[in-house]
Structure formats: structure tokens, C-alpha cells
Design a protein around this motif. Sequence first.
Motif, PDB file in Angstrom:
ATOM      1  N   GLY A 224      76.688 -66.603 -29.347  1.00  0.00           N
ATOM      2  CA  GLY A 224      77.180 -67.492 -28.294  1.00  0.00           C
ATOM      3  C   GLY A 224      76.069 -68.113 -27.491  1.00  0.00           C
ATOM      4  O   GLY A 224      76.225 -68.402 -26.302  1.00  0.00           O
ATOM      5  N   GLY A 225      74.902 -68.301 -28.108  1.00  0.00           N
ATOM      6  CA  GLY A 225      73.762 -68.907 -27.435  1.00  0.00           C
ATOM      7  C   GLY A 225      72.963 -67.949 -26.577  1.00  0.00           C
ATOM      8  O   GLY A 225      71.990 -68.359 -25.947  1.00  0.00           O
ATOM      9  N   PRO A 251      76.512 -63.157 -39.809  1.00  0.00           N
ATOM     10  CA  PRO A 251      76.794 -64.557 -39.468  1.00  0.00           C
ATOM     11  C   PRO A 251      78.260 -64.771 -39.098  1.00  0.00           C
ATOM     12  O   PRO A 251      79.162 -64.152 -39.663  1.00  0.00           O
ATOM     13  N   ASP A 252      78.470 -65.663 -38.123  1.00  0.00           N
ATOM     14  CA  ASP A 252      79.822 -65.944 -37.661  1.00  0.00           C
ATOM     15  C   ASP A 252      79.896 -67.420 -37.262  1.00  0.00           C
ATOM     16  O   ASP A 252      79.027 -67.914 -36.543  1.00  0.00           O
ATOM     17  N   ILE A 259      78.412 -59.716 -33.171  1.00  0.00           N
ATOM     18  CA  ILE A 259      77.873 -58.413 -32.814  1.00  0.00           C
ATOM     19  C   ILE A 259      78.794 -57.310 -33.341  1.00  0.00           C
ATOM     20  O   ILE A 259      80.005 -57.331 -33.114  1.00  0.00           O
ATOM     21  N   ILE A 260      78.194 -56.359 -34.029  1.00  0.00           N
ATOM     22  CA  ILE A 260      78.953 -55.288 -34.673  1.00  0.00           C
ATOM     23  C   ILE A 260      78.380 -53.930 -34.281  1.00  0.00           C
ATOM     24  O   ILE A 260      77.160 -53.766 -34.182  1.00  0.00           O
ATOM     25  N   MET A 261      79.255 -52.983 -34.063  1.00  0.00           N
ATOM     26  CA  MET A 261      78.852 -51.586 -33.927  1.00  0.00           C
ATOM     27  C   MET A 261      79.276 -50.844 -35.192  1.00  0.00           C
ATOM     28  O   MET A 261      80.417 -50.976 -35.643  1.00  0.00           O
ATOM     29  N   LYS A 288      81.936 -57.305 -31.132  1.00  0.00           N
ATOM     30  CA  LYS A 288      83.186 -57.994 -31.467  1.00  0.00           C
ATOM     31  C   LYS A 288      83.952 -57.231 -32.548  1.00  0.00           C
ATOM     32  O   LYS A 288      85.102 -57.547 -32.841  1.00  0.00           O
ATOM     33  N   GLU A 289      83.277 -56.253 -33.125  1.00  0.00           N
ATOM     34  CA  GLU A 289      83.891 -55.493 -34.214  1.00  0.00           C
ATOM     35  C   GLU A 289      83.281 -54.091 -34.239  1.00  0.00           C
ATOM     36  O   GLU A 289      82.079 -53.922 -33.986  1.00  0.00           O
ATOM     37  N   ILE A 290      84.096 -53.087 -34.517  1.00  0.00           N
ATOM     38  CA  ILE A 290      83.625 -51.710 -34.637  1.00  0.00           C
ATOM     39  C   ILE A 290      83.987 -51.206 -36.028  1.00  0.00           C
ATOM     40  O   ILE A 290      85.140 -51.285 -36.447  1.00  0.00           O
ATOM     41  N   ILE A 291      83.002 -50.727 -36.738  1.00  0.00           N
ATOM     42  CA  ILE A 291      83.199 -50.207 -38.093  1.00  0.00           C
ATOM     43  C   ILE A 291      82.890 -48.710 -38.072  1.00  0.00           C
ATOM     44  O   ILE A 291      81.858 -48.282 -37.542  1.00  0.00           O
TER      45      ILE A 291
END
Length: 310
Positions: A224-225, A251-252, A259-261, A288-291
Motif C-alpha cells: 500500500g505504498g 505479490p498482490d 503481508i502474510i504471517m 492480510k493473511e495468516i497461514i
Amino acid sequence: MTYEDFAQEWDSRDMITCRTSGSTGAPKEILLPKQEMVNSALRTIDFFGLTGDSLLYSCIAPDFIGGKMMLVRQRAAGCRFLWETPSNRPLDGYSGEPISLLSVVPSQVIYILDNIKDMPVIDAMLVGGSSIPESLRHRIEKSGLNAYESYGMTETASHIALRRIKSEPEPFRTLGDITVTISDEALVIDIPGWQSVRTNDSARIVSPREFFIDGRLDNIMISGGRKINPERVEDILSRTITFPFIITSRPDEKWGERIIMIAEAEESERPFIENECRNMLENYMRPKEIIFTKHLPRTPNGKPVRNFKN
């Protein structure tokens, strides 16, 4: 490689083959001058006040520079040296004399703290190989162990700076006559008589011999910059999240980088993680995402692998 193998190499060569950790790319082999490894060892010997009566003990393998340097320090100090096969049960069953300097990685420190009553006297503990979560810093300081965090790399023949492990981190302080500067946001290490090394680490300089590390420049994510340092996010969240995790991205179309955890935990931990992220992180820093996974991707010596592919 065993310590016996490395001892034979050390006694027969002037240049020593060392393998990088692979934390920022594929592991590679480099050659280090034997004398510069001795010089590095002497700086550590001086810092910890090691003598011929000291006992060094290694819980890490000599495949990488941290393990190799324990034997080099023993040779340079003329002291005794013991080692064990690396495991997550360090010093299990050891009932010998006090240890002058113990070399471990953060995951091994957890076992030592869990079994502190059964541990021998440890004059000083050298912790390296990967970052130390904030929750572990608190436990180490509370335990009273004389533990030190190292900063360095294979290319500099192990650590060039140390700091006492405390809940509130102090700056790293260089050893001997080593100094540091900043060039294009990166830390530059000057080892007199040998080399100047430009690292990929973002740092804050306190003085020519004191500095803080903020994280690797090549790990910086732009979402988001906004620039986001994953190691900074990990430091914040590790105050309350005690199970292993890493922050990475992919990439999005909307965010540039998503951003991923990746958490070494069960799906049932999701509400807890989301709550901690809301409470502790600014919105742009939140994953934005949790794995969830049973095993985090790691390099052979335990460092997290951030190059996530799905």
C-alpha cells in the motif's frame, strides 16, 4: 562435518572453506584466511576473559561459522573444549565442571531455561544463529544467565559485535578495533588490516562502535505504498505471541505486496493472533493473511526462510 573433520582441515590449510547460512539466498562456499579467523577468536577471548584454564562447550555443529569458531577459540586460548551432537536438549545429562563459554542457538536456550535447576554453572552463554524473540529475552534476563547476543556473518569470520541479552535491547558493541558506519542505509563494517564489508542490514549508529540493527534491507516489503520491515513486526508481536512465526509477503494486485504471517501453530490460534495484531500493530503493518503450518521453513542452521511461495 564433525569437529574431528574440521580439526584436520584447520591443521592442514591456510585458507578455510566456510559455508554461508543461506538466510538470504542459496548457501555458498567462501574461503577465509586462517589468520583472520584467529584474530576473530582473539577478540572473543579478550571480551570473555578466557584463559588456558577455561572450558568451552559447543551445542552447535561446525558446518557453519559459529560452530567452527568455537574450536578456533579453543586453539587460540589453549583451553579445553567439549561438544555434543546438536539437539533441542542441550546439556541433557551433562554433570561436569562449570562451563566458561557455552555456544547455543535460541531454540536451545528454551530447553536450558526450562531445566535451569539441572544445568551446570555457565559463566557466559553465546547465543547466535537467528533472532531472539522478545518473550525469550524476558526469560533470559529473569533467569540471571550471563547471555550475549552476537552480530556478524560468515564473511567477517563470525561475530564482530556483542550485546548482553536484556528485555530492552542495548546497542551492539564492536569487539577490538572494529568500527561501523552507514552507507546508502546499509551497515558497513571496517575490520582494520583486513577488509571493509557492506552488509544488507539497516542499522542505527550510536557511535563508531555501537549500533542497533533494524533488519535486512532486502527483506523490506512495500504494501500500500508503505515500507514495512518484517523483523520489526515480528519483534512487536513476539512480546505476546510465544509460538514460532515469521512475517513475509507475496505479490498482490491491490497492495503491491500482501503481508502474510506463517505461524507454527494450530488454526485454533487464529482469534488470538488477529486480536494481538489489532492491538499491537498499525493497520498498514497487519498481516492480510495468516497461514498455519506444523513446521516453519528454515535454513539448515535454523534461520527462517522468508521467500514464501504458494
